[in-house]
Write a protein that holds these residues in place. Sequence first.
Motif, PDB file in Angstrom:
ATOM      1  N   GLU A  52      43.212  44.495  46.282  1.00 41.97           N
ATOM      2  CA  GLU A  52      44.348  44.112  45.758  1.00 41.97           C
ATOM      3  C   GLU A  52      43.918  42.730  44.741  1.00 41.97           C
ATOM      4  O   GLU A  52      44.702  42.470  43.796  1.00 41.97           O
ATOM      5  N   ILE A 111      44.296  37.975  50.978  1.00 39.12           N
ATOM      6  CA  ILE A 111      44.289  39.286  50.433  1.00 39.12           C
ATOM      7  C   ILE A 111      43.171  40.186  50.523  1.00 39.12           C
ATOM      8  O   ILE A 111      41.955  39.443  50.551  1.00 39.12           O
ATOM      9  N   ASP A 138      48.829  40.629  50.950  1.00 38.67           N
ATOM     10  CA  ASP A 138      48.766  41.820  49.669  1.00 38.67           C
ATOM     11  C   ASP A 138      50.170  42.230  49.308  1.00 38.67           C
ATOM     12  O   ASP A 138      50.119  42.831  48.151  1.00 38.67           O
ATOM     13  N   ARG A 190      45.158  42.566  41.018  1.00 32.20           N
ATOM     14  CA  ARG A 190      45.756  41.249  40.179  1.00 32.20           C
ATOM     15  C   ARG A 190      44.948  40.651  39.276  1.00 32.20           C
ATOM     16  O   ARG A 190      45.405  39.990  38.072  1.00 32.20           O
TER      17      ARG A 190
END
Length: 250
Positions: free
Chosen positions: A145, A141, A201, A149
């Motif tokens: 991103e 990713i 992603d 998260r």
Amino acid sequence: MKDYDEQLATLQLALLKTQQAMIASGERAVIVLEGRDAAGKDGTIKRITEHLTPRSTRVVSLPKPSDHERGQWYFQRYVAHLPGAGELVIFNRSWYNRAGVEVVMGFSTKAEQAEFLRDAPDLERMLVESGIRIIKIWLDIDRGEQKKRLEARHDDPLKVLKISDMDAVAQDRWKDYSNARDLMLARTHSPIAPWHCVRADHKKPARLAVMRHIVREIAPPSVAKHVGDPDPSILFPFDQQATVDGRLAK
């Protein structure tokens, strides 16, 4: 994602049929699932295993080694979890810790890391030659991103057990992790045990791509022929150019 639930159900059924065939034939398989922190390993594993029988499915996520284990051959505690006849074992992080977090955090020496990169392909060759199927997947990713998260974990009480001291390090040492990833993939990718990389992603397409890949790799032809190949813009075999052309986040 449109029709995600329908695709998911189809792939879970294909995985169930694959497991039935493995149990009948005694085939053994290992899935090595590696990737950036917060890349979606847990969610992917949950969808893979949701309808499989726990009697023939094991998910292995080992804690840091004990003092006794640190005195063993490095691969020893992982070998203990390899599958028996008819079993599927998924390593949620694996022996590749030595080429990732241990490199970045200094948990092992340069000599130990070099030894690992030399020996891992030989170990995997021996496993494959013994009849174990190995699927190695790297979930990748981008930095933004990952940040989103990791922050979301602190806002959701159901994700409290996902929070670790390594979260902040993942962002602070992003480049170090990138360098460790690139070396690991380049040195341990082989024809007999290749790496496949996933642009993760977007969680749902990534999960479906991984599940398609697994089915295409280990399912009987009668099952695999009904499952299309993964989208190559999401899941692709590793090659050195991927580390510089934008397919893997830098």
